[in-house]
Design an enzyme around this catalytic site. Sequence first.
Site, short mmCIF file in Angstrom:
data_model
loop_
_atom_site.label_atom_id
_atom_site.label_comp_id
_atom_site.label_asym_id
_atom_site.label_seq_id
_atom_site.Cartn_x
_atom_site.Cartn_y
_atom_site.Cartn_z
N HIS A 155 -0.32 9.08 -9.09
CA HIS A 155 -0.90 7.73 -8.99
C HIS A 155 -2.34 7.72 -8.49
CE1 HIS A 155 2.71 5.28 -9.90
NE2 HIS A 155 3.31 6.41 -9.56
N ASP A 362 -10.62 5.64 -7.21
CA ASP A 362 -9.29 5.01 -7.22
C ASP A 362 -8.56 5.47 -8.48
OD1 ASP A 362 -7.28 3.31 -6.32
OD2 ASP A 362 -8.65 1.63 -5.99
P1 ADQ Z 1 -3.07 1.51 -3.83
O1 ADQ Z 1 -4.08 2.45 -3.27
O2 ADQ Z 1 -2.20 0.86 -2.85
O3 ADQ Z 1 -2.18 2.19 -4.96
P2 ADQ Z 1 -3.79 -0.71 -5.74
O4 ADQ Z 1 -3.60 -0.17 -7.11
O5 ADQ Z 1 -4.97 -1.61 -5.66
O6 ADQ Z 1 -3.99 0.40 -4.63
O7 ADQ Z 1 -2.50 -1.52 -5.35
C1 ADQ Z 1 -2.44 -2.26 -4.16
C2 ADQ Z 1 -1.32 -3.28 -4.26
O8 ADQ Z 1 -1.10 -3.81 -2.96
C3 ADQ Z 1 -1.67 -4.43 -5.19
O9 ADQ Z 1 -0.56 -4.78 -5.95
C4 ADQ Z 1 -2.06 -5.54 -4.22
O10 ADQ Z 1 -1.74 -6.84 -4.67
C5 ADQ Z 1 -1.24 -5.21 -3.00
N1 ADQ Z 1 -1.95 -5.70 -1.81
C6 ADQ Z 1 -3.09 -5.22 -1.28
N2 ADQ Z 1 -3.47 -5.97 -0.22
C7 ADQ Z 1 -2.56 -6.95 -0.09
C8 ADQ Z 1 -2.39 -8.04 0.81
N3 ADQ Z 1 -3.26 -8.29 1.79
N4 ADQ Z 1 -1.32 -8.83 0.64
C9 ADQ Z 1 -0.45 -8.58 -0.34
N5 ADQ Z 1 -0.55 -7.59 -1.22
C10 ADQ Z 1 -1.59 -6.77 -1.10
C11 ADQ Z 1 -2.07 3.52 -5.51
C12 ADQ Z 1 -3.36 4.13 -6.06
C13 ADQ Z 1 -3.99 3.18 -7.08
C14 ADQ Z 1 -2.99 2.86 -8.19
C15 ADQ Z 1 -1.64 2.45 -7.61
C16 ADQ Z 1 -0.57 2.36 -8.70
O11 ADQ Z 1 -4.27 4.39 -5.00
O12 ADQ Z 1 -5.16 3.76 -7.65
O13 ADQ Z 1 -3.50 1.80 -8.99
O14 ADQ Z 1 -1.17 3.38 -6.64
O15 ADQ Z 1 -0.46 3.53 -9.41
#
Ligand code: ADQ
Length: 468
Positions: A155, A362
């Site tokens: 991921h 990312d």
């Molecule tokens: P993350 O590094 O966690 O994931 P991301 O893909 O942006 O990054 O996902 C974060 C998730 O957490 C999103 O669904 C977002 O809505 C949720 N989130 C963040 N802050 C929040 C808040 N304050 N309240 C509620 N929800 C919140 C890792 C990898 C990424 C990859 C994903 C999936 O680092 O690059 O996209 O896995 O493979």
Amino acid sequence: MSRLIVISNRVSRPNKSGNQGGLAVALAQALRESRGTWIGWSGEVTDNFTGHIGFSEDDGVKTATIDLEEQDVDEYYNGYANKTLWPLFHFRIDLAEYARDFEGGYNRVNQRFADTAAPLIEPEDVIWVHDYHMIPLGQMLRDRGHRNKMGFFLHIPWPPTRLLVSLPHHSKLVSTLFAYDVVGFHTEEWLESFRHYVEREMGGSVNGDFVTVGDRTIQAVACPIGINAKEFADAAVSQPAQDMHEQVRRSLQDRAMIVGVDRLDYSKGLEERFTGYARFLKDHPDYHRKVVLTQIAPPSRGEVESYQQIRATLDALAGRINGQYSDVDWSPIRYVNQGYPRDKLAGIYRSARIGLVTPLRDGMNLVAKEYVAAQNPDDPGVLILSRFAGAAMQLKDALLINPYSPEEMSDAILRALSMPLEERQRRWRAMMDSVEQQDISWWRQCFTGRLMAVERDTARVEPEGADG
Ligand code: ADQ
């Protein structure tokens, strides 16, 4: 249909609150359809590891979890996974820590997961292992004699070879990926780096999707993860979202909102975002009192020092910028350290004229896609997106920026704030088409389709203990 076994560090049990992320929902659906099981760490710590498996079934999804010892959590989770691999794979070798204990703990815990999973696996099951916490698990299952179709999905980014070689025993770790049948990445860029490593460091060869080292050939593919676009768009017009939208609108008093939503992580470029926004305020005094940056960043991995540091840095930076520019009735930054339920989050995204997503690196970045899905088609906001996020490969109609450049960020904010409706709609439509077409179900199919189609080649698996 073969039964699917998903193995990942943490297991997400279905709940009725609608607060689960797309990945959890997509995997839960696949598990439900195939009557499979999701195996992982419970998140709980126990004094002595016993191997006891906690079974549970929620909403048709079976889960099997184990508790870990404190030393396991220190060495495997906080240690090798989050102090060694996470920074290294996000190109931050300056933050990566290499300790023998971490590597030992990582292997020990992966053995524990292999011991846990082994008795639950039937010969026809298809096994899907997730992420950097569990790279060697497939090899450990092969060592226990499992000949199942096995896939691994990463991921996070795959780093360039010149960085990866800084990891002690890197080739040993990478060679364990060859125990899987299919290895998946989010983007062609990460896939390309993987192939480069295999050719340069392992003497391997690449032929289309097939990558060979010695007598092992696996498929290495790019399958960009998506979100549940329809569900997210619906959430953005739900009652809780509308209430949130109204609450935000009242508080803004006609000001334009820029929103950032991220786990509090140094890879997300939060410091650079604040600095770029401060540059905008400096460059454009006419916009003072007319914009607000709302940054939502719930703390994560608080036991790791680099995360404590980024938190302290951001607290200070937000305070400094607010101190410099605020007036009695306006502060340029609202910095919020809490999480929100998904429907409220969708309402917040929809209230924002700009989604500011600036990771330094990312794997994908789902926030960018969620921001797009939550917009009002008649009056959509503008996405400003780092070109170093995996999502930039798909969301080409965002304003793509270099997050290290405050000037570029400042210019993009100005451009977004003054963008005509017609251009906003055209850009949004193109991005929404991509978010809708390559959604979370598409991603699951992209990967499991490959995995299910693999010809099982039993000759490739040595009998247990055959080669020491
Ligand atoms: P993350 O590094 O966690 O994931 P991301 O893909 O942006 O990054 O996902 C974060 C998730 O957490 C999103 O669904 C977002 O809505 C949720 N989130 C963040 N802050 C929040 C808040 N304050 N309240 C509620 N929800 C919140 C890792 C990898 C990424 C990859 C994903 C999936 O680092 O690059 O996209 O896995 O493979």
